[in-house]
Design a protein around this motif. Structure first.
Motif, PDB file in Angstrom:
ATOM      1  N   GLU A 104      21.967 -25.588  -0.111  1.00 56.73           N
ATOM      2  CA  GLU A 104      22.255 -25.789   1.312  1.00 56.73           C
ATOM      3  C   GLU A 104      21.515 -24.767   2.181  1.00 56.73           C
ATOM      4  O   GLU A 104      20.989 -25.106   3.248  1.00 56.73           O
TER       5      GLU A 104
ATOM      6  N   THR B 221      23.988 -32.603  -3.279  1.00 57.65           N
ATOM      7  CA  THR B 221      23.630 -31.624  -2.262  1.00 57.65           C
ATOM      8  C   THR B 221      22.190 -31.842  -1.807  1.00 57.65           C
ATOM      9  O   THR B 221      21.884 -31.774  -0.604  1.00 57.65           O
TER      10      THR B 221
ATOM     11  N   ASP C 178      20.592 -34.662  -1.820  1.00 54.01           N
ATOM     12  CA  ASP C 178      20.573 -35.880  -1.004  1.00 54.01           C
ATOM     13  C   ASP C 178      21.000 -35.582   0.430  1.00 54.01           C
ATOM     14  O   ASP C 178      20.424 -36.110   1.390  1.00 54.01           O
ATOM     15  N   ARG C 179      22.011 -34.747   0.590  1.00 54.72           N
ATOM     16  CA  ARG C 179      22.462 -34.395   1.940  1.00 54.72           C
ATOM     17  C   ARG C 179      21.404 -33.565   2.665  1.00 54.72           C
ATOM     18  O   ARG C 179      21.201 -33.736   3.881  1.00 54.72           O
TER      19      ARG C 179
ATOM     20  N   GLN D 174      18.453 -34.276   6.327  1.00 54.01           N
ATOM     21  CA  GLN D 174      18.129 -33.348   7.412  1.00 54.01           C
ATOM     22  C   GLN D 174      16.618 -33.214   7.622  1.00 54.01           C
ATOM     23  O   GLN D 174      16.155 -32.314   8.318  1.00 54.01           O
TER      24      GLN D 174
ATOM     25  N   LYS E   8      15.137 -37.891  -1.915  1.00 56.61           N
ATOM     26  CA  LYS E   8      16.281 -38.474  -2.611  1.00 56.61           C
ATOM     27  C   LYS E   8      15.931 -39.072  -3.977  1.00 56.61           C
ATOM     28  O   LYS E   8      16.779 -39.699  -4.612  1.00 56.61           O
TER      29      LYS E   8
END
Length: 297
Positions: free
Chosen positions: A92, A140, A142-143, A147, A215
């Motif tokens: 992150e 994580t 993928d998230r 962005q 992804k």
């Protein structure tokens, strides 16, 4: 490309660094000790002091890079949930720095729990129950990709093998066999692992960095399916120990914390990865490495 690499002095990380340098990239490796720093410098890489819990160091390394390979992980199974959370925060943190840049971020995952009992392929979403196995690097990533980061995951085989493998799953099986005086498998031993040579895995990380899509899931798999009975038989022959079947009810007593992995059936394919990244495993397979004796010196 200037590439920031975490886990740069580990078993796989050292091969990744070498592969990147040979391909003409500049490498900055995360280092938590003077010894690791010297290893990186000797290899021809630059050093970013810090570790996976030093978020400021991760930010600095990512901010100065054209892409990031996150190969670091704290292999402490006694506090697995905690180290998985550290891994999540690291991804992150790096992702926040790269947000909106479309720069690549390649993270590490695994094939073992994608679809136990059936052939795992790259287009199958992982079926991991995060409450039982809390490593969430894929999700994580993928998230982070949402962005504006070209984040993708390399699913590593349960056995990443080769010269210098001292702490992986194969050395674990060998150490248990030495301790117990017998090389064992569970039940009929027909459950299967997939495997990849560390040098083939390293090249895949680089190709994913250079060519990968957001992804995406890429499989670092050279051998699709090797039975645990076959592995145990080679271990027994190399150590001159009897090879035995362990009843499932006695597996935990024999294998300890490793019983779950020793019973796992996890064949996996890398066909789509080979097509999409023009990657092909070229180094020795697991059985060749086991038969060569490098694990028994």
């Amino acid at each position: 490309m200037k590439v920031f690499v975490t886990g740069a002095t580990g078993f796989i990380g050292t091969a990744i660094v070498q592969d990147l340098l040979q391909a003409g990239h500049q490498v900055v490796g995360l280092s938590r000790s003077a010894t690791s720093s010297e290893k990186l410098k000797a290899a021809g890489a630059d050093v970013q002091p810090g570790d996976l819990e030093d978020l400021d160091s991760l930010r600095s390394g990512a901010a100065a890079a054209d892409g990031v390979i996150h190969a670091g992980f704290i292999h402490d199974f006694s506090r697995f949930k905690e180290v998985c959370e550290i891994d999540k925060k690291a991804i992150e943190t790096i992702g926040a720095v790269l947000a909106g840049s479309n720069k690549p971020l390649i993270v590490s995952s695994g094939t073992a729990l994608v679809r136990p009992g059936a052939l795992a392929t790259e287009d199958i979403p992982s079926e991991i129950d995060v409450h039982k196995f809390p490593r969430v690097s894929e999700g994580t990533a993928d998230r982070v990709a949402a962005q504006g980061v070209r984040a993708a995951a390399i699913r590593l085989s349960p056995s990443v093998h080769g010269e210098g493998d001292h702490h992986g799953f194969i050395p674990t099986l060998i150490n248990i066999a030495r301790e117990k005086g017998k090389a064992a498998y569970i039940g009929d031993g027909e459950n299967r692992w997939n495997a990849v040579h560390r040098l083939d895995a390293a090249r895949l990380f680089r190709l994913a960095l250079e060519q990968g899509t957001a992804k995406a899931k890429y499989h670092a798999v050279g051998d699709e399916a090797i039975t645990l009975k076959t592995i145990a038989e080679i271990i027994g022959r190399q150590l001159n120990l009897p090879v035995v079947s362990i009843a499932p009810a006695a597996a935990a007593d024999h294998f300890g914390w490793f019983a779950m992995m020793a019973s796992l059936d996890c064949p996996a394919s890398s066909q789509l990865t080979q097509q999409r990244l023009s990657w092909k495993p070229t180094h020795p397979g697991l059985l060749e490495d086991l038969n060569s004796g490098i694990y028994f010196k």
